[in-house]
Design an enzyme around this catalytic site. Structure first.
Site, short mmCIF file in Angstrom:
data_model
loop_
_atom_site.label_atom_id
_atom_site.label_comp_id
_atom_site.label_asym_id
_atom_site.label_seq_id
_atom_site.Cartn_x
_atom_site.Cartn_y
_atom_site.Cartn_z
N LYS A 126 7.38 -4.93 22.43
CA LYS A 126 7.02 -5.03 20.87
C LYS A 126 5.68 -5.11 20.64
O LYS A 126 4.86 -5.96 21.47
CB LYS A 126 7.93 -6.20 20.11
CG LYS A 126 8.16 -5.94 18.78
CD LYS A 126 9.50 -5.04 18.32
CE LYS A 126 9.57 -5.00 16.71
NZ LYS A 126 10.87 -4.28 16.55
N ASP A 166 8.07 0.55 12.93
CA ASP A 166 8.66 -1.00 12.51
C ASP A 166 8.45 -1.30 11.06
O ASP A 166 8.00 -0.54 10.64
CB ASP A 166 8.71 -2.19 13.44
CG ASP A 166 9.48 -3.42 13.44
OD1 ASP A 166 10.58 -3.19 13.96
OD2 ASP A 166 9.15 -4.33 12.74
N1 GLU Z 1 11.74 -1.12 15.49
C1 GLU Z 1 13.01 -0.64 15.97
C2 GLU Z 1 13.64 -1.95 16.34
O1 GLU Z 1 13.61 -3.07 16.13
C3 GLU Z 1 12.96 0.45 16.45
C4 GLU Z 1 12.32 0.49 18.01
C5 GLU Z 1 12.10 1.68 18.57
O2 GLU Z 1 12.57 2.79 18.19
O3 GLU Z 1 11.39 1.92 19.71
O4 GLU Z 1 14.65 -1.78 17.09
#
Ligand code: GLU
Length: 445
Positions: A126, A166
Site C-alpha cells: 500500500k 484508493d
Molecule cells: N485500494 C483497493 C483496496 O483497498 C484496491 C487495490 C488494488 O486494486 O490494487 O483493495
C-alpha cells in the site's frame, strides 16, 4: 487471553509505538488466527507470524511540487511493500490528509490477507501521501502525481510492485502516474491497475469494489435463506466504492437510503436510484468532498456532522474510511433492527464495533467484503500480460465467482459450533493459510 499471544502482541506494540491503526489490524488478525497457529508447530518454528507482521520494505520519500500560485509545497510519500510471498506487491495508493506510516502499514498488512483470499497471485502493499486533493486544480493534481512517481518509479514494476487507486486516487491520478512512469522508464507495461480503458484498463474495475461487496452480501444473505430484494441499506461515503455498491444493490432489488461525506449524510427515504446514482458521480468529480448538494438537488434531508448509522435499516455498509463505525453505532443499528454489517471500507469498524457486531448480528470484514476491487485489478494484470481485453460479461462472471469463493473460504474457516459464521475469523485464517504455506516453501527470506 493466551499469555503467549499477549507477549506476542506486546512485542508488536513495543516495536511499532504509536501506530494505533496498524496495531488494531495486527491484534485482530493475531487474536483470530492464534489457535490455528498454535496447532501448527511448524509455522511457529519458522516464526511465520513474527515475519508476517514485519513489512518486507518501507519506502518513505519527500514529494516537492509547485502549486498554481508558484509556491513550493512539500508532502510525504510512502510505499509499504508488505509481503511478496504469493505474488508481486499489490495494493492501492491513497491521497488523503490522514495518510501516515501507521495507516499505510495497517492497509498493507490487511491487503496481504485480502489478496490471498482472492486466490490470485498478488502479494500485499500500500502507498500514498498526505496530499489532500480537495480543492486542487487539475494542473496541481498532475504535477503532484508526477513528483510522487519521479521517486516511486524506481521501486515499482509489473513483476515487482503494482499500485492502483484508493481514496483520493482514481482514473485521473492513475493516468498521470502511469504517464510519468512510462516516460521515465521508456516502457509501456502493466505497472498500474485501474488504468483508463484506452491504455490497458479493465472493464468493471471502477465498479468492482462496490459490486463485489454486494455479491458478497448476497452470499451472506443466501446462507440465511434471504435475499437483497426489499432490504433497506445504509451506505456511507459517496466515492467509487459507495457508487458501485449503491448501483449493484439497487439492481438486485434493495433500497439504499443514505450516503455521506465529511460534511454529514443525506437520507433519501425513496431510495437512491437512476439519475440520483449518476448525480453521485458528479458530486465526486466536483472535488468538493461534500454531499449536502444532493439534499438540495432532490429535496431530501441532510444531517450535518452526523453519520448514517442512526437510521433504521436492515443492512449497514460502511464505504468511506477506517474506523467510521464504532460500538455505539452498532448498538444503535441493532436497536433499530439492523441484521448485518459488511465493511466495504478497509477496517471500517473499530475493534469493539467489529466484535460486538460479530456476537450480536452478522458481521463481515473489509478484507473479504471489498476484495472485489483488487480481484479485478488482478484480472487487469492478467489481461495486460496476455495483451488482450475481456468483455464486461467475462470480467463480471469472474468477479462473481471470486466473491463466492471468498465467501466459501470464510464459511470453511469461520463456522462456529452453534452453526453461525464468524466471518472475521474465517477471512483471517483463510487469508493466512496461503501466505503461510508460500512463506514456508520459500525458506527464511
Ligand atoms: N485500494 C483497493 C483496496 O483497498 C484496491 C487495490 C488494488 O486494486 O490494487 O483493495
Amino acid at each position: 487471553m493466551d499469555s503467549k499471544m499477549q507477549v506476542f502482541i506486546n512485542e508488536v506494540q513495543r516495536k511499532n509505538p504509536g501506530e494505533e491503526e496498524f496495531l488494531q489490524a495486527v491484534q485482530e488478525v493475531v487474536e483470530t488466527v492464534w489457535d490455528f497457529y498454535r496447532e501448527n508447530p511448524r509455522y511457529q518454528k519458522a516464526k511465520i507470524l513474527e515475519r508476517m507482521v514485519e513489512p518486507e520494505r518501507v519506502i518513505m520519500f519527500r514529494v516537492p511540487w509547485v502549486d498554481d500560485k508558484g509556491e513550493v509545497q512539500v508532502n510525504r510519500g510512502f510505499r509499504v511493500e508488505f509481503n511478496s510471498a504469493i505474488g508481486p506487491y499489490k495494493g492501492g495508493i491513497r491521497f488523503h490528509s490522514s495518510v501516515s506510516l501507521s495507516s499505510l502499514k495497517f492497509l498493507g498488512f490487511e491487503q496481504t490477507f485480502k489478496n490471498s483470499l482472492t486466490s490470485l497471485p498478488m502479494g500485499g502493499g500500500k502507498g500514498g501521501s498526505d496530499f489532500n486533493p480537495r480543492g486542487k486544480s487539475d494542473g496541481e493534481v498532475m504535477r503532484f502525481c508526477q513528483a510522487f512517481i519521479s521517486e516511486l518509479f524506481r521501486h515499482i514494476g509489473p513483476d515487482t510492485d503494482v499500485p492502483a487507486g484508493d481514496i483520493g486516487v482514481g482514473a485521473r491520478e492513475i493516468g498521470y502516474m502511469f504517464g510519468m512512469y512510462k516516460k521515465l522508464r521508456n516502457q509501456f507495461t502493466g505497472v498500474f491497475t485501474g488504468k483508463g480503458r484506452e491504455f490497458g484498463g479493465s472493464v468493471i474495475r471502477p465498479e468492482a469494489t462496490g459490486y463485489g461487496a454486494i455479491y458478497f452480501v448476497r452470499e451472506m444473505l443466501a446462507l440465511k435463506g434471504e435475499s437483497l430484494a426489499g432490504k433497506t441499506i445504509a451506505v456511507s461515503g459517496f466515492g467509487n466504492v459507495a457508487w458501485g455498491a449503491v448501483s449493484k444493490a439497487v439492481e438486485l432489488g434493495a433500497k439504499v437510503v443514505t450516503i455521506s461525506g465529511p460534511d454529514g449524510y443525506i437520507y433519501d427515504p425513496n431510495g437512491i436510484s437512476g439519475e440520483k446514482i449518476d448525480y453521485m458521480l458528479m458530486l465526486r468529480n466536483s472535488n468538493n468532498d461534500v454531499v449536502q448538494p444532493y439534499a438540495e438537488q432532490f429535496g431530501v434531508s441532510f444531517f450535518a456532522g452526523k453519520k448514517p448509522w442512526e437510521q433504521k435499516v436492515d443492512i449497514a455498509i460502511p464505504c468511506a474510511i477506517q474506523n467510521e463505525l464504532n460500538e455505539t453505532d452498532v448498538k444503535t443499528l441493532i436497536k433499530n433492527g439492523c441484521q448485518l454489517i459488511a465493511e466495504a471500507s478497509n477496517m471500517g469498524c473499530t475493534a469493539d464495533a467489529a466484535i460486538l457486531a460479530t456476537e450480536k448480528i452478522t458481521f463481515a470484514p473489509g478484507k473479504a467484503v471489498n476484495a472485489g476491487g483488487v480481484a479485478v485489478s488482478g484480472l487487469e494484470m492478467s489481461q495486460n500480460s496476455m495483451r488482450l481485453s475481456w468483455t464486461r460479461e467475462e470480467v463480471d462472471e469472474k468477479l462473481k465467482h471470486i466473491m463466492i469463493n471468498i465467501h466459501n473460504t470464510c464459511v470453511k474457516y469461520g463456522k462456529t459450533p452453534d452453526g453461525k459464521i464468524n466471518y472475521m475469523k474465517g477471512a483471517n485464517i483463510g487469508g493466512f493459510v496461503k501466505v503461510a504455506e508460500a512463506m514456508m516453501a520459500q525458506g527464511i527470506v
